[in-house]
Enzyme design. Structure first.
Site, PDB file in Angstrom:
ATOM      1  N   GLY C 203       0.865  -1.357   0.008  1.00  0.00           N
ATOM      2  CA  GLY C 203      -0.027  -0.052  -0.119  1.00  0.00           C
ATOM      3  C   GLY C 203       0.583   1.396   0.040  1.00  0.00           C
ATOM      4  O   GLY C 203       1.877   1.496  -0.588  1.00  0.00           O
ATOM      5  N   LEU C 229      -4.792  -5.469  -4.256  1.00  0.00           N
ATOM      6  CA  LEU C 229      -3.547  -4.668  -4.315  1.00  0.00           C
ATOM      7  C   LEU C 229      -2.243  -5.024  -3.680  1.00  0.00           C
ATOM      8  O   LEU C 229      -2.250  -5.791  -2.672  1.00  0.00           O
ATOM      9  CB  LEU C 229      -3.812  -3.149  -3.257  1.00  0.00           C
ATOM     10  CG  LEU C 229      -2.828  -2.340  -3.034  1.00  0.00           C
ATOM     11  CD1 LEU C 229      -2.685  -1.569  -4.360  1.00  0.00           C
ATOM     12  CD2 LEU C 229      -3.150  -1.251  -2.002  1.00  0.00           C
ATOM     13  N   ASP C 230      -1.115  -4.933  -4.743  1.00  0.00           N
ATOM     14  CA  ASP C 230       0.068  -5.390  -4.328  1.00  0.00           C
ATOM     15  C   ASP C 230       0.198  -6.726  -4.211  1.00  0.00           C
ATOM     16  O   ASP C 230       1.198  -7.190  -3.213  1.00  0.00           O
ATOM     17  CB  ASP C 230       0.798  -4.645  -3.403  1.00  0.00           C
ATOM     18  CG  ASP C 230       0.897  -2.942  -3.626  1.00  0.00           C
ATOM     19  OD1 ASP C 230       0.991  -2.532  -4.799  1.00  0.00           O
ATOM     20  OD2 ASP C 230       0.980  -2.299  -2.686  1.00  0.00           O
ATOM     21  N   ALA C 231      -0.653  -7.601  -4.753  1.00  0.00           N
ATOM     22  CA  ALA C 231      -0.871  -9.125  -4.234  1.00  0.00           C
ATOM     23  C   ALA C 231      -0.524  -9.888  -5.396  1.00  0.00           C
ATOM     24  O   ALA C 231      -0.778 -11.209  -5.248  1.00  0.00           O
ATOM     25  CB  ALA C 231      -2.089  -9.481  -3.499  1.00  0.00           C
TER      26      ALA C 231
END
Lengths: 286, 286, 286, 286
Positions: C203, C229-231
């Protein structure tokens, strides 16, 4: 710079008891707030090195007064020293050839303000990179080099450098060997990036040399230029892993990434007055 | 090993169309389940390298039958080749001097089963490390070396090595230069750890050489021993950062950490038949 | 590219005996000279992955014939597969915000030919970088984003992307979270650089998070964008050492160097068809 | 130690003008030869950190006199401080489980004198490593842990630790979570090695977590133990590259190499009084 104006004192002298006490008292007596301090005692050579950053706004004296007052201490201890003012932007001349990776990298840092210097000009033996340099509003000097007689090239380079009054000259893959008279005109000011992990692979075509030897890592070295080829004091080095599947052109490609990073780090150390040279070695207060 | 018994085929030959197809068909026709496959085409030399691990229990033929059947293919393609059986533990002789870091590191890996080999003996020119070796149940041969005449030492070393029938001889900081007759008696089987980033700092006292030059990284190199000092094919290398505050004894201390790691990695590659030598270079299918 | 035109076959399928033999025979039967081959057997999931580069000029069939002929094999083995032609330059859209380091780095590689792609346009929510983009002859689309309602921004971004017909979209520090409809319109084609070593510091403001936790290394992660998100699947990561003397703005500065390097490496792997995704993980045949 | 006896002063206090001057004058007035000095100003928290090594034989006063004389200065500046004497060897208790890699590594360093400490005992919940410990002449305490009720284990561990009067307790892959009463009985003295790059992968089976997430580097973290699991101040970290071909047991094997190196470095920093803790972060004067 975001951290405010600072005066940076760097010095070296024969080691003995009481140097730090004397310097620290000198600073404290003038109200100086030290924001960064680094010391090094070289036991082998009996030499002491110091770097201190002092907040300009904390001092009760002007820059000139500070410098004048420090003179007697420096004399007493036999110091080589200087005090620089971060508010005075340094003048950095870039010398390039045809390859753009180091130039783009430095221009990117300059655009963002990370590389907070004046660039009076870029000098090159080729026209290749004129466009991007001039787009950034920086003068570009094309000084052709005749392989049969490079002296006129170096004479013109000497004139351009003399006009530019540089605090630092960066050989950003300039690919020419500077003659002794140019080196000696700018002592301790010429920073080169060599595309090998020195002292391995001195001279031309280091990636080809590395490929022939079969090493498993390749490197780059940022060093001061002295008349002896690739033998000046080393500022910074790094390496990157390669393997048997990589050919020389892969070495070149990987190498560019490590070259620009090592050059940028070494140059920053130099411009921040973090590098103290003693003999053929450096103390780097990173 | 937890992954079950495997046969490991390694080969190199002049490159041409159809090698992989032929080898893969050979394996598949015998039911072979390939668990790991690595190929390399050396465009410069026109040579092809291959390593394949096949699950032994998937094959419809025995090890001997497999080897016999592969012979004609190898001949047709002009291959240098071998097939090893992971169920046959290799015999590894360790040669040491007084320093314990590489020895302890290898013994730790051997105790845990990570280094899954026979160690018929440890050979040393000093008594220093006898205790810890014998505590592990490994015979220790002290073969003194007279600096004035080392030949008797090397003669005795040759006898001990001949008796041990090693698949691999590890110079784990043995600190003596093996004479050509010992090197040539065990071609491609002697693995050394040199405490510099070769080709920098060949020979004695490399950390002192590194200190004198003022490099910013020091390294270690695992390589095959050939009659020319520190010039054999490189298997593995790595480096570690040092700075101006480090003296030679710090280099030595940091260096030990990188030496034992590089030696362990290089040795593992060798023992797993991941290293194919061609000329003075290696292909390492890591 | 200097290495000549090649066709790149990538595939994955349930693992079983004979896949390599079948594929290799298919290539060899058409005269194919394999210049690079990589295989991976994922024992845990029972899945096989393969990538082979074949010299186009060695084949006796055309690209279309090759693709057509491979179909039945792919069907038999249940393969996910594709064959790409290195002579067809990929179309890469860059999305940026205000920070120039990744953009300059990619432009430098593009100028030199190392990044051998079409860049139909650069998209940004700010005007900041228009100049340098247009100087390179690349169209620049400024699509403002209203923090109170970003939907119009994303609608316009969607239109621009649809027009550009990209093979790849690079979020080069674009700093906006793409909504699910944009992600799902370009599955497996959106490559992001996140300025932390994921899964740490997901994040916003990861360098501030890293500073607060007191880590000793900071990192960057190049990954595919998925709605979470960001995964998404990680392509490449790297780290750089910091210490207690570094403040958040130093993290930012160091971080830029690692961000641009990791993004460039990850992007190259993607564009060279070296990345095979399975579930939320990648096989990278680097 | 080869460098002679030194007194090591470490302190932290609210930052203000004149601290260095006062401390340096204090040392110089007593003839003190400073061989190493490190300072850090934490601008965010307004706190100052200092470490100085003084040659004992240069001082005109005894250790006790030095300590007594410094008290008033420390009080005036509100310092947290200590002065340690390198001639007093520290007492270090090792706690292990079944894995030998960290233990062997520390024993190797202890044998060579690099780790120059007393080891009053090794404590373990398993008998596995008794032999090698006792061969080194170090008492071994087997304190079994009943998974159904670990309190008797921790009670006995508490007694053993109380008897050992340790300056430092090293959890060298001890694999048990120390209860709060043990942590609080030895504040700032318990050093753990966690086998992940924290804050990623807290708790059990971090390599399995790393494998599941598909990261491209794995790491290890040396930190002080606090009651909150894996959340104490970080002393040192490092990472190692893995790829898709590595399974969890490869992670474990690579991880051991990075664990033992990171633990040894972090422990050395701690034992050399190079680590100053402030809140949940460390200043490491490496």
């Amino acid at each position: 710079m975001h951290r405010g104006r600072r005066y940076v004192l760097t010095l070296s002298c024969p080691d003995r008891v009481g140097i730090v006490a004397r310097v620290a008292a000198f600073i404290a007596d003038r109200g100086g707030w030290i924001v960064e301090a680094s010391h090094h005692s070289d036991a082998e050579n009996g030499r002491f090195f110091l770097r201190q950053e002092v907040r300009a706004d904390s001092l009760t004296v002007s820059y000139d007064e500070l410098v004048a007052a420090f003179g007697p201490i420096a004399e007493e201890f036999g110091m080589e020293w200087r005090i620089t003012d971060t508010a005075v932007r340094k003048r950095v001349v870039l010398m390039v050839s045809k390859q753009e990776h180091c130039l783009y990298d430095l221009l990117s840092r300059w655009q963002s303000g990370e590389l907070d210097v004046e660039i009076p000009c870029v000098v090159s033996n080729h026209e290749t990179l004129r466009g991007v340099v001039e787009w950034h509003g920086i003068p570009f000097h094309h000084v052709p080099a005749d392989p049969a007689d490079k002296q006129p090239h170096f004479d013109e380079v000497s004139r351009v450098l003399a006009d530019a009054k540089p605090d630092c000259i960066v050989l950003a893959r300039y690919m020419q060997i500077l003659p002794p008279e140019v080196c000696s005109a700018h002592p301790g000011k010429i920073v080169n990036i060599h595309h090998s992990f020195l002292p391995s692979f001195v001279g031309a075509r280091p990636y080809h040399q590395a490929y022939a030897r079969g090493v498993k890592l390749i490197g780059a070295t940022c060093h001061y230029v002295t008349p002896e080829l690739d033998a000046g004091p080393i500022i910074e080095q790094d390496v990157i892993r390669i393997d048997h599947s990589d050919q020389v052109d892969d070495y070149v490609r990987y190498g560019k990434d490590i070259e620009k990073t090592v050059l940028a780090r070494g140059l920053r150390f130099h411009l921040d007055d973090r590098v103290l040279v003693h003999g053929n070695k450096t103390v780097v207060f990173s």
